[in-house]
Scaffold this motif. Sequence first.
Motif, PDB file in Angstrom:
ATOM      1  N   VAL A 199      32.870  52.749 -12.832  1.00 24.08           N
ATOM      2  CA  VAL A 199      32.515  52.159 -11.536  1.00 24.08           C
ATOM      3  C   VAL A 199      31.272  52.845 -10.973  1.00 24.08           C
ATOM      4  CG1 VAL A 199      33.237  51.891  -9.138  1.00 24.08           C
ATOM      5  CG2 VAL A 199      34.839  51.382 -10.980  1.00 24.08           C
ATOM      6  N   ALA A 200      31.240  54.178 -11.062  1.00 27.55           N
ATOM      7  CA  ALA A 200      30.071  54.925 -10.596  1.00 27.55           C
ATOM      8  C   ALA A 200      28.838  54.538 -11.403  1.00 27.55           C
ATOM      9  CB  ALA A 200      30.323  56.425 -10.721  1.00 27.55           C
ATOM     10  N   GLY A 201      29.017  54.342 -12.714  1.00 21.29           N
ATOM     11  CA  GLY A 201      27.896  53.912 -13.552  1.00 21.29           C
ATOM     12  C   GLY A 201      27.365  52.558 -13.144  1.00 21.29           C
ATOM     13  N   GLY A 202      28.285  51.676 -12.734  1.00 17.97           N
ATOM     14  CA  GLY A 202      27.852  50.364 -12.252  1.00 17.97           C
ATOM     15  C   GLY A 202      27.033  50.476 -10.976  1.00 17.97           C
ATOM     16  N   ARG A 203      27.431  51.415 -10.110  1.00 15.87           N
ATOM     17  CA  ARG A 203      26.659  51.639  -8.883  1.00 15.87           C
ATOM     18  C   ARG A 203      25.258  52.176  -9.220  1.00 15.87           C
ATOM     19  NH1 ARG A 203      30.212  52.249  -4.442  1.00 15.87           N
ATOM     20  NH2 ARG A 203      31.862  50.691  -4.726  1.00 15.87           N
ATOM     21  N   PHE A 204      25.207  53.092 -10.179  1.00 14.25           N
ATOM     22  CA  PHE A 204      23.912  53.603 -10.623  1.00 14.25           C
ATOM     23  C   PHE A 204      23.049  52.469 -11.163  1.00 14.25           C
ATOM     24  CE2 PHE A 204      25.615  57.787 -10.227  1.00 14.25           C
ATOM     25  CZ  PHE A 204      24.549  58.674 -10.299  1.00 14.25           C
ATOM     26  N   GLY A 205      23.678  51.583 -11.936  1.00 16.60           N
ATOM     27  CA  GLY A 205      22.943  50.461 -12.508  1.00 16.60           C
ATOM     28  C   GLY A 205      22.342  49.558 -11.456  1.00 16.60           C
ATOM     29  N   GLY A 206      23.074  49.378 -10.355  1.00 15.66           N
ATOM     30  CA  GLY A 206      22.537  48.559  -9.273  1.00 15.66           C
ATOM     31  C   GLY A 206      21.427  49.263  -8.517  1.00 15.66           C
ATOM     32  N   GLY A 248      32.905  57.720 -18.811  1.00 15.91           N
ATOM     33  CA  GLY A 248      32.901  56.397 -18.190  1.00 15.91           C
ATOM     34  C   GLY A 248      31.542  56.075 -17.600  1.00 15.91           C
ATOM     35  N   LEU A 249      30.941  57.062 -16.944  1.00 18.41           N
ATOM     36  CA  LEU A 249      29.600  56.903 -16.400  1.00 18.41           C
ATOM     37  C   LEU A 249      28.612  56.587 -17.509  1.00 18.41           C
ATOM     38  CD1 LEU A 249      27.505  57.266 -14.075  1.00 18.41           C
ATOM     39  CD2 LEU A 249      27.470  59.709 -14.659  1.00 18.41           C
ATOM     40  N   GLN A 250      28.683  57.340 -18.599  1.00 14.31           N
ATOM     41  CA  GLN A 250      27.766  57.111 -19.722  1.00 14.31           C
ATOM     42  C   GLN A 250      27.893  55.696 -20.275  1.00 14.31           C
ATOM     43  OE1 GLN A 250      27.429  60.080 -22.977  1.00 14.31           O
ATOM     44  NE2 GLN A 250      27.982  58.420 -24.365  1.00 14.31           N
ATOM     45  N   ASN A 251      29.118  55.246 -20.478  1.00 13.63           N
ATOM     46  CA  ASN A 251      29.337  53.929 -21.060  1.00 13.63           C
ATOM     47  C   ASN A 251      28.783  52.814 -20.182  1.00 13.63           C
ATOM     48  OD1 ASN A 251      31.403  53.439 -23.604  1.00 13.63           O
ATOM     49  ND2 ASN A 251      31.484  55.499 -22.769  1.00 13.63           N
ATOM     50  N   ALA A 252      29.013  52.909 -18.887  1.00 16.83           N
ATOM     51  CA  ALA A 252      28.546  51.862 -17.985  1.00 16.83           C
ATOM     52  C   ALA A 252      27.024  51.808 -17.939  1.00 16.83           C
ATOM     53  CB  ALA A 252      29.102  52.097 -16.581  1.00 16.83           C
ATOM     54  N   VAL A 253      26.388  52.969 -17.921  1.00 18.69           N
ATOM     55  CA  VAL A 253      24.930  53.010 -17.850  1.00 18.69           C
ATOM     56  C   VAL A 253      24.305  52.528 -19.162  1.00 18.69           C
ATOM     57  CG1 VAL A 253      22.954  54.579 -17.724  1.00 18.69           C
ATOM     58  CG2 VAL A 253      24.810  54.767 -16.071  1.00 18.69           C
ATOM     59  N   VAL A 254      24.876  52.942 -20.277  1.00 17.57           N
ATOM     60  CA  VAL A 254      24.353  52.505 -21.578  1.00 17.57           C
ATOM     61  C   VAL A 254      24.475  50.993 -21.706  1.00 17.57           C
ATOM     62  CG1 VAL A 254      24.764  52.575 -24.071  1.00 17.57           C
ATOM     63  CG2 VAL A 254      24.716  54.699 -22.755  1.00 17.57           C
ATOM     64  N   ARG A 255      25.562  50.445 -21.227  1.00 23.31           N
ATOM     65  CA  ARG A 255      25.724  48.985 -21.251  1.00 23.31           C
ATOM     66  C   ARG A 255      24.632  48.314 -20.434  1.00 23.31           C
ATOM     67  NH1 ARG A 255      29.519  45.139 -22.338  1.00 23.31           N
ATOM     68  NH2 ARG A 255      29.568  43.330 -20.966  1.00 23.31           N
ATOM     69  N   ARG A 256      24.301  48.912 -19.312  1.00 24.83           N
ATOM     70  CA  ARG A 256      23.274  48.344 -18.441  1.00 24.83           C
ATOM     71  C   ARG A 256      21.890  48.424 -19.095  1.00 24.83           C
ATOM     72  NH1 ARG A 256      23.739  46.363 -13.051  1.00 24.83           N
ATOM     73  NH2 ARG A 256      21.658  45.661 -12.485  1.00 24.83           N
ATOM     74  N   LEU A 257      21.655  49.474 -19.872  1.00 22.79           N
ATOM     75  CA  LEU A 257      20.358  49.629 -20.525  1.00 22.79           C
ATOM     76  C   LEU A 257      20.109  48.520 -21.541  1.00 22.79           C
ATOM     77  CD1 LEU A 257      20.314  53.488 -21.144  1.00 22.79           C
ATOM     78  CD2 LEU A 257      19.029  52.226 -19.410  1.00 22.79           C
ATOM     79  N   GLY A 258      21.154  48.068 -22.206  1.00 26.83           N
ATOM     80  CA  GLY A 258      21.043  46.918 -23.097  1.00 26.83           C
ATOM     81  C   GLY A 258      20.264  47.150 -24.374  1.00 26.83           C
ATOM     82  N   VAL A 259      20.346  48.354 -24.954  1.00 27.97           N
ATOM     83  CA  VAL A 259      19.681  48.602 -26.234  1.00 27.97           C
ATOM     84  C   VAL A 259      20.638  48.176 -27.346  1.00 27.97           C
ATOM     85  CG1 VAL A 259      18.629  50.330 -27.731  1.00 27.97           C
ATOM     86  CG2 VAL A 259      18.432  50.542 -25.247  1.00 27.97           C
ATOM     87  N   PRO A 260      20.273  47.196 -28.162  1.00 27.61           N
ATOM     88  CA  PRO A 260      21.191  46.672 -29.177  1.00 27.61           C
ATOM     89  C   PRO A 260      21.661  47.739 -30.162  1.00 27.61           C
ATOM     90  CG  PRO A 260      19.315  45.209 -28.896  1.00 27.61           C
ATOM     91  CD  PRO A 260      18.998  46.468 -28.138  1.00 27.61           C
ATOM     92  N   ASP A 261      22.952  47.675 -30.496  1.00 25.90           N
ATOM     93  CA  ASP A 261      23.569  48.493 -31.543  1.00 25.90           C
ATOM     94  C   ASP A 261      23.643  49.977 -31.218  1.00 25.90           C
ATOM     95  OD1 ASP A 261      24.072  46.339 -33.381  1.00 25.90           O
ATOM     96  OD2 ASP A 261      21.928  46.297 -33.776  1.00 25.90           O
ATOM     97  N   LEU A 262      23.427  50.349 -29.976  1.00 23.56           N
ATOM     98  CA  LEU A 262      23.560  51.749 -29.575  1.00 23.56           C
ATOM     99  C   LEU A 262      24.455  51.832 -28.345  1.00 23.56           C
ATOM    100  CD1 LEU A 262      19.949  53.141 -30.131  1.00 23.56           C
ATOM    101  CD2 LEU A 262      21.999  53.681 -31.440  1.00 23.56           C
TER     102      LEU A 262
END
Length: 270
Positions: A87-94, A146-160
């Motif tokens: 959830v915190a990662g999602g806030r960072f993403g926004g 959890g923070l790492q996973n949410a932010v990495v998802r937001r970055l959108g780099v394929p296969d990483l």
Amino acid sequence: MRKLLADAAHTLVPPRGDRHGPLPPLLLTLTVVTGLVDAVSYLGLGEVFVANMTGNVVLLGFALAGTAGLSAPATAVSTAAFLVGAVAGGRFGGRFAGHRGRLLASAVSVQAVLVTAALVTATLADDGSADPVRYTLIVLLGLAMGLQNAVVRRLGVPDLTTTVVTQTLTGLASDSTPGSTPNSSPISTPDSTPSSTPGSPHNSTPDGGAGLRRGRRILSVLAILLGALVGALLLRVSLTLVLGVALTLLAAAALVTCRLSATDAAWVRP
């Protein structure tokens, strides 16, 4: 083979003008951290994952069935901490939606603080296996992952994805079969970082298509394997040593990202 090696080399040392800039090697570093942290949690904190939530949910089911050696409360706490971190990662993403460099730098810096807190807790504790210490470490590391996973998802780099290797291994195997269509966009799944993340226009085209990312996929699997192997070996010495190595990698990634993100290069834009 030559294309595979070339892709691996481009992942480790991105060419000038690459769509994702320095993000691939930085995410590989975080993938190693994932292996280290899960080695700590599973081998050192009583068979619970703080990064691999697929495995954690399965362990929770086993624990609820009364399997010896597994703790349902510890697994549930780990999952809850991971979700709060996400959830915190999602806030960072926004907040940093317009600058991927600042997004990653900020998130990794917070991760480093959380792992530092875990390291201090483990160092000061007289008995690392005592429940208060154990649960504190699980919560701190779960929040970080959890923070790492949410932010990495937001970055959108394929296969990483830095954590989930099931889809990576599936892509490696399926794209190597006759009649496969490696240049088609992969289907998004809940446990993978899609090539086109909601809110992010990334797709596989800038990276040369899925068929040209086998080297990156192999590196991703090897990175998490390396982290787990090194973590398991270092745990024979001490848990704090593993956390210290993870913290060193996070601090290095944060410093490098901060320095490289002070630019308006194309890779920082979503």
